[in-house]
Design an enzyme around this catalytic site. Sequence first.
Site, PDB file in Angstrom:
ATOM      1  N   ASN A  20     -20.005  67.037 -11.662  1.00 31.19           N
ATOM      2  CA  ASN A  20     -19.324  68.336 -11.684  1.00 31.19           C
ATOM      3  C   ASN A  20     -19.531  69.042 -13.030  1.00 31.19           C
ATOM      4  O   ASN A  20     -20.443  68.693 -13.769  1.00 31.19           O
ATOM      5  CB  ASN A  20     -17.846  68.170 -11.340  1.00 31.19           C
ATOM      6  CG  ASN A  20     -17.699  67.458 -10.008  1.00 31.19           C
ATOM      7  OD1 ASN A  20     -18.185  67.941  -9.003  1.00 31.19           O
ATOM      8  ND2 ASN A  20     -17.083  66.286 -10.011  1.00 31.19           N
ATOM      9  N   TYR A  21     -18.653  70.011 -13.335  1.00 31.55           N
ATOM     10  CA  TYR A  21     -18.934  70.877 -14.492  1.00 31.55           C
ATOM     11  C   TYR A  21     -17.849  70.882 -15.553  1.00 31.55           C
ATOM     12  O   TYR A  21     -17.935  71.627 -16.524  1.00 31.55           O
ATOM     13  CB  TYR A  21     -19.139  72.318 -14.015  1.00 31.55           C
ATOM     14  CG  TYR A  21     -20.069  72.446 -12.851  1.00 31.55           C
ATOM     15  CD1 TYR A  21     -21.332  71.857 -12.886  1.00 31.55           C
ATOM     16  CD2 TYR A  21     -19.694  73.134 -11.696  1.00 31.55           C
ATOM     17  CE1 TYR A  21     -22.187  71.953 -11.803  1.00 31.55           C
ATOM     18  CE2 TYR A  21     -20.549  73.239 -10.617  1.00 31.55           C
ATOM     19  CZ  TYR A  21     -21.788  72.647 -10.676  1.00 31.55           C
ATOM     20  OH  TYR A  21     -22.621  72.741  -9.608  1.00 31.55           O
ATOM     21  N   GLY A  22     -16.781  70.086 -15.338  1.00 32.88           N
ATOM     22  CA  GLY A  22     -15.631  70.180 -16.244  1.00 32.88           C
ATOM     23  C   GLY A  22     -15.944  69.702 -17.651  1.00 32.88           C
ATOM     24  O   GLY A  22     -15.520  70.326 -18.626  1.00 32.88           O
ATOM     25  N   ASP A  23     -16.698  68.620 -17.790  1.00 33.49           N
ATOM     26  CA  ASP A  23     -16.949  68.069 -19.128  1.00 33.49           C
ATOM     27  C   ASP A  23     -17.763  69.047 -19.968  1.00 33.49           C
ATOM     28  O   ASP A  23     -17.393  69.378 -21.093  1.00 33.49           O
ATOM     29  CB  ASP A  23     -17.684  66.725 -19.021  1.00 33.49           C
ATOM     30  CG  ASP A  23     -16.849  65.681 -18.289  1.00 33.49           C
ATOM     31  OD1 ASP A  23     -15.617  65.758 -18.383  1.00 33.49           O
ATOM     32  OD2 ASP A  23     -17.424  64.811 -17.620  1.00 33.49           O
ATOM     33  N   TYR A 194     -13.455  70.634  -4.010  1.00 35.49           N
ATOM     34  CA  TYR A 194     -14.332  69.522  -3.620  1.00 35.49           C
ATOM     35  C   TYR A 194     -14.434  69.589  -2.082  1.00 35.49           C
ATOM     36  O   TYR A 194     -14.893  70.600  -1.575  1.00 35.49           O
ATOM     37  CB  TYR A 194     -13.767  68.195  -4.137  1.00 35.49           C
ATOM     38  CG  TYR A 194     -13.486  68.218  -5.643  1.00 35.49           C
ATOM     39  CD1 TYR A 194     -14.521  68.327  -6.561  1.00 35.49           C
ATOM     40  CD2 TYR A 194     -12.183  68.147  -6.140  1.00 35.49           C
ATOM     41  CE1 TYR A 194     -14.275  68.358  -7.934  1.00 35.49           C
ATOM     42  CE2 TYR A 194     -11.921  68.173  -7.506  1.00 35.49           C
ATOM     43  CZ  TYR A 194     -12.980  68.285  -8.397  1.00 35.49           C
ATOM     44  OH  TYR A 194     -12.727  68.327  -9.747  1.00 35.49           O
ATOM     45  N   ARG A 272     -10.142  73.769  -9.086  1.00 31.09           N
ATOM     46  CA  ARG A 272     -10.248  72.302  -9.048  1.00 31.09           C
ATOM     47  C   ARG A 272     -10.476  71.773 -10.471  1.00 31.09           C
ATOM     48  O   ARG A 272     -10.861  72.542 -11.373  1.00 31.09           O
ATOM     49  CB  ARG A 272     -11.407  71.896  -8.140  1.00 31.09           C
ATOM     50  CG  ARG A 272     -12.757  72.144  -8.789  1.00 31.09           C
ATOM     51  CD  ARG A 272     -13.924  71.701  -7.932  1.00 31.09           C
ATOM     52  NE  ARG A 272     -15.079  71.459  -8.773  1.00 31.09           N
ATOM     53  CZ  ARG A 272     -16.334  71.469  -8.354  1.00 31.09           C
ATOM     54  NH1 ARG A 272     -16.596  71.702  -7.075  1.00 31.09           N
ATOM     55  NH2 ARG A 272     -17.329  71.225  -9.188  1.00 31.09           N
ATOM     56  N   GLU A 274      -9.928  70.487 -14.296  1.00 30.80           N
ATOM     57  CA  GLU A 274      -8.954  70.960 -15.296  1.00 30.80           C
ATOM     58  C   GLU A 274      -9.250  72.341 -15.857  1.00 30.80           C
ATOM     59  O   GLU A 274      -8.350  73.134 -16.081  1.00 30.80           O
ATOM     60  CB  GLU A 274      -8.859  69.986 -16.468  1.00 30.80           C
ATOM     61  CG  GLU A 274      -8.070  68.726 -16.155  1.00 30.80           C
ATOM     62  CD  GLU A 274      -8.960  67.606 -15.679  1.00 30.80           C
ATOM     63  OE1 GLU A 274     -10.122  67.557 -16.109  1.00 30.80           O
ATOM     64  OE2 GLU A 274      -8.504  66.778 -14.872  1.00 30.80           O
ATOM     65  N   SER A 276     -10.875  75.032 -14.684  1.00 33.15           N
ATOM     66  CA  SER A 276     -10.588  76.199 -13.835  1.00 33.15           C
ATOM     67  C   SER A 276      -9.087  76.329 -13.571  1.00 33.15           C
ATOM     68  O   SER A 276      -8.595  77.436 -13.328  1.00 33.15           O
ATOM     69  CB  SER A 276     -11.371  76.127 -12.523  1.00 33.15           C
ATOM     70  OG  SER A 276     -11.133  74.909 -11.864  1.00 33.15           O
TER      71      SER A 276
HETATM   72  O1  TRH Z   1     -16.320  70.980 -12.053  1.00 37.56           O
HETATM   73  P1  TRH Z   1     -14.977  70.368 -12.099  1.00 37.56           P
HETATM   74  O2  TRH Z   1     -14.535  69.732 -10.854  1.00 37.56           O
HETATM   75  O3  TRH Z   1     -14.911  69.357 -13.286  1.00 37.56           O
HETATM   76  C1  TRH Z   1     -14.435  68.040 -13.151  1.00 37.56           C
HETATM   77  C2  TRH Z   1     -13.089  67.895 -13.792  1.00 37.56           C
HETATM   78  O4  TRH Z   1     -12.986  68.458 -15.072  1.00 37.56           O
HETATM   79  C3  TRH Z   1     -12.736  66.433 -13.841  1.00 37.56           C
HETATM   80  O5  TRH Z   1     -11.520  66.199 -14.483  1.00 37.56           O
HETATM   81  C4  TRH Z   1     -13.817  65.678 -14.562  1.00 37.56           C
HETATM   82  O6  TRH Z   1     -13.523  64.366 -14.691  1.00 37.56           O
HETATM   83  C5  TRH Z   1     -15.078  65.849 -13.770  1.00 37.56           C
HETATM   84  O7  TRH Z   1     -15.419  67.234 -13.751  1.00 37.56           O
HETATM   85  C6  TRH Z   1     -16.228  65.065 -14.356  1.00 37.56           C
HETATM   86  O8  TRH Z   1     -13.868  71.487 -12.456  1.00 37.56           O
HETATM   87  P2  TRH Z   1     -13.460  72.217 -13.809  1.00 37.56           P
HETATM   88  O9  TRH Z   1     -12.829  71.275 -14.764  1.00 37.56           O
HETATM   89  O10 TRH Z   1     -12.673  73.375 -13.423  1.00 37.56           O
HETATM   90  O11 TRH Z   1     -14.826  72.715 -14.439  1.00 37.56           O
HETATM   91  C7  TRH Z   1     -15.593  73.722 -13.867  1.00 37.56           C
HETATM   92  C8  TRH Z   1     -16.306  74.519 -14.940  1.00 37.56           C
HETATM   93  O12 TRH Z   1     -17.335  75.307 -14.345  1.00 37.56           O
HETATM   94  C9  TRH Z   1     -15.384  75.495 -15.652  1.00 37.56           C
HETATM   95  O13 TRH Z   1     -15.729  75.561 -17.017  1.00 37.56           O
HETATM   96  C10 TRH Z   1     -15.704  76.829 -14.970  1.00 37.56           C
HETATM   97  C11 TRH Z   1     -17.168  76.670 -14.707  1.00 37.56           C
HETATM   98  N1  TRH Z   1     -17.732  77.488 -13.639  1.00 37.56           N
HETATM   99  C12 TRH Z   1     -18.648  78.455 -13.965  1.00 37.56           C
HETATM  100  O14 TRH Z   1     -18.949  78.663 -15.152  1.00 37.56           O
HETATM  101  N2  TRH Z   1     -19.242  79.189 -12.957  1.00 37.56           N
HETATM  102  C13 TRH Z   1     -18.935  78.990 -11.652  1.00 37.56           C
HETATM  103  O15 TRH Z   1     -19.511  79.669 -10.766  1.00 37.56           O
HETATM  104  C14 TRH Z   1     -17.951  77.997 -11.326  1.00 37.56           C
HETATM  105  C15 TRH Z   1     -17.561  77.785  -9.896  1.00 37.56           C
HETATM  106  C16 TRH Z   1     -17.377  77.267 -12.351  1.00 37.56           C
END
Ligand code: TRH
Length: 377
Positions: A20-23, A194, A272, A274, A276
């Site tokens: 995913n993209y959170g980290d 998800y 989803r 943290e 976002s």
């Molecule tokens: O992508 P995520 O589900 O990230 C997750 C969580 O952080 C989780 O705790 C972690 O353990 C796992 O990754 C590995 O959701 P999150 O945290 O919201 O991160 C998404 C990021 O992507 C956020 O910085 C926003 C960005 N984003 C964009 O830049 N463009 C987009 O089109 C979208 C949909 C998101």
Amino acid sequence: MDNSGVTGKLWDIFCRVIDNYGDIGVGWRLSVGLAARGQQVRFWVDDPSALAWMAPEGAPNVEVRHWTQPIQTEGLAPGDILLETFGCEIDPEFIAAYADWTRARGKKGLWINLEYLSAEGYAERNHGLPSPVMTGPGAGLCKYFFYPGFTATTGGLLREPDLAERQARFDRADWLQQKGIAWQGERLVSLFCYEPPALADLLDQLATGPQATRLLVTAGRASAALYTCILNKNRLHPSWNKRELLSINYLPQLSQHDYDHLLWACDLNFVRGEDSLVRALWANQPFVWQIYPQHDDAHHQKLEALLEMLDAPPAWRAFHKVWNGVNSLTEGKASQQPRLPNLALDSWQQVVTSAGQQLRLQDELVTQIMLFASRHL
Ligand code: TRH
């Protein structure tokens, strides 16, 4: 104006992309936030590919470094502050070089581990705790735990100083037009998720009105989940959207800036992970959170803690539980899944507004981490 007391330091920030993209999203925001406050940042990331769409323009004073195995450090002196995101384990060679470098300069050095965001009590209890390093290449250094959070005794939340101003200037109709979204005044809902067990229920609810809804679906897992769900619905109940009250746009990957715009444009946001979640709070629109699932169900408690912190009304709690599959007797089996309660946006809006007002009173995370650095360097 930076009054934190740390001027012009060089931060080595490390990030491992698990999935995913959170980290990478949090690591990047932190890097940009520090650079905007006069710091120099080297952002080491093992898979920087997502930055191409998340931050296509880069940022001044942030140098992105591909974190390879082994790490490439020829000709580089370590920075003043070593920061690992989410316990990502920096290479021993780099830690050794950092320890030598700080000793040679007669400095203490500062090594921070930035933890995941949670509203659970441990964030307050553990925020700022030191862990002296007794063995290995970093022996003699001290690692500090920095916990983001929702209360005054945590490290706070990431929030750019110009966010409110950008938000006030935002023109929703204009932005939607720029993105080629043919908005006719329908209710707008964004979907970043998800594979929520209640997705089919949500579609039924949106398709039966009373008002028309346009669902804006983010790229990746959310699009794939929705696509599959719609294929099933079309096969099993071909007339599920016969009044055509629900229209759908599949979005491309947006930059972080544009993802904010999406959240500001919508009347309801499904988010989803943290990062976002925090952006949804700042967007000040009703939202529903899908928490990142953990195998041991530890995420159930984490979800509960957030709802508690928000003082969420019962209907909103119930909605979250079903959306996250927390109530289901056997998770993943649609037959055991309670129905998704009705959306109640007005009462959710009040909660988000009052939580947002409270949270904006706290120092944001970049200010706090800089103060932390000035105290410990
Ligand atoms: O992508 P995520 O589900 O990230 C997750 C969580 O952080 C989780 O705790 C972690 O353990 C796992 O990754 C590995 O959701 P999150 O945290 O919201 O991160 C998404 C990021 O992507 C956020 O910085 C926003 C960005 N984003 C964009 O830049 N463009 C987009 O089109 C979208 C949909 C998101």
